[in-house]
Design a protein around this motif. Sequence first.
Motif, PDB file in Angstrom:
ATOM      1  N   TYR A   1      -7.519   2.745  -1.426  1.00  6.24           N
ATOM      2  CA  TYR A   1      -6.650   3.870  -1.125  1.00  6.24           C
ATOM      3  C   TYR A   1      -7.301   4.712  -0.027  1.00  6.24           C
ATOM      4  O   TYR A   1      -8.526   4.784   0.081  1.00  6.24           O
TER       5      TYR A   1
ATOM      6  N   LEU B   1     -10.056   0.018  -4.711  1.00 10.57           N
ATOM      7  CA  LEU B   1      -8.608  -0.127  -4.608  1.00 10.57           C
ATOM      8  C   LEU B   1      -8.103   0.101  -3.185  1.00 10.57           C
ATOM      9  O   LEU B   1      -6.911  -0.081  -2.914  1.00 10.57           O
TER      10      LEU B   1
ATOM     11  N   GLU C   1       0.849   0.420  -9.499  1.00 14.09           N
ATOM     12  CA  GLU C   1      -0.346   1.124  -9.027  1.00 14.09           C
ATOM     13  C   GLU C   1      -1.097   1.783 -10.180  1.00 14.09           C
ATOM     14  O   GLU C   1      -2.331   1.814 -10.196  1.00 14.09           O
TER      15      GLU C   1
ATOM     16  N   ARG D   1      -3.113  -0.841 -11.757  1.00 15.06           N
ATOM     17  CA  ARG D   1      -4.301  -1.149 -10.950  1.00 15.06           C
ATOM     18  C   ARG D   1      -5.389  -0.109 -11.165  1.00 15.06           C
ATOM     19  O   ARG D   1      -6.581  -0.424 -11.218  1.00 15.06           O
ATOM     20  N   MET D   2      -4.977   1.149 -11.264  1.00 13.21           N
ATOM     21  CA  MET D   2      -5.933   2.232 -11.392  1.00 13.21           C
ATOM     22  C   MET D   2      -6.570   2.297 -12.784  1.00 13.21           C
ATOM     23  O   MET D   2      -7.734   2.689 -12.943  1.00 13.21           O
TER      24      MET D   2
ATOM     25  N   MET E   1       0.859  -1.195   0.000  1.00 18.15           N
ATOM     26  CA  MET E   1       0.000   0.000   0.000  1.00 18.15           C
ATOM     27  C   MET E   1       0.883   1.227   0.000  1.00 18.15           C
ATOM     28  O   MET E   1       1.923   1.279   0.623  1.00 18.15           O
ATOM     29  N   ALA E   2       0.424   2.216  -0.651  1.00 16.21           N
ATOM     30  CA  ALA E   2       1.222   3.425  -0.766  1.00 16.21           C
ATOM     31  C   ALA E   2       1.336   4.118   0.568  1.00 16.21           C
ATOM     32  O   ALA E   2       0.474   4.026   1.424  1.00 16.21           O
TER      33      ALA E   2
ATOM     34  N   VAL F   1       2.879   6.873  -3.926  1.00 15.36           N
ATOM     35  CA  VAL F   1       3.219   5.454  -3.826  1.00 15.36           C
ATOM     36  C   VAL F   1       4.392   5.249  -2.882  1.00 15.36           C
ATOM     37  O   VAL F   1       4.353   4.392  -1.998  1.00 15.36           O
TER      38      VAL F   1
ATOM     39  N   LEU G   1      -1.643  10.134  -6.453  1.00 19.91           N
ATOM     40  CA  LEU G   1      -1.446   9.042  -5.507  1.00 19.91           C
ATOM     41  C   LEU G   1       0.028   8.960  -5.130  1.00 19.91           C
ATOM     42  O   LEU G   1       0.891   8.799  -5.993  1.00 19.91           O
TER      43      LEU G   1
END
Length: 202
Positions: free
Chosen positions: A125, A123, A93, A96-97, A1-2, A167, A165
């Motif tokens: 976030y 996701l 990521e 994924r997005m 996870m970021a 990361v 985002l």
Amino acid sequence: MATATAATMASLTGCGEQRHGATAGSATTSPPTASPSSPGASPSGPDASPSGPGASPYVEPGVVDGAPHNGENNAYRRPGDMSPASEEAAQAEAARMQPVLKRLHSKGKWDLESVRAALTGELHYKILKSDSKGKILGGELIVQNMRSRYKNGEYVVPEGTMIGLRVRVDACVTAFVQPTNYEAKANGPFMETGCMEPPVGH
């Protein structure tokens, strides 16, 4: 996870405009490359320099339009370097997005609430939170409306949403979804705006 850092994330460049190379139904998951309109880029290579009568002595090598101090003035628009491991993590990521943005775009769901709900719900976030002094308290995601643009004598806010985002300390995903297209790309943080691509002009 970021993970989050204290870098401030602000706004995305060219929001509300059709992007060349990014069309509806496509997304970018690799770091941006230089183009003739990018700072420091030149159609004849990075070592090109002005020549011929009337060439300005202040023109920087690689500046297409010959604008004095162009590279210096646009340094804030260049993303920072990523380590190989951080670049790989950011690209993962972005990948994924990408399908989430694709689905939102296909359904015409580019409003702030829909985009935020999809990215946090699907996701997982966490929305970035900070105190009154700008210190990051947690989270890694910023979702904002497009920046207002001057059009036909007034400022208007284009449809769509811009995304940043965090990361890693040196790695981000910058993204957007709007009526014309969508995009998610991996890049290092920007000098002044963190994981949100800065505006043109300073």
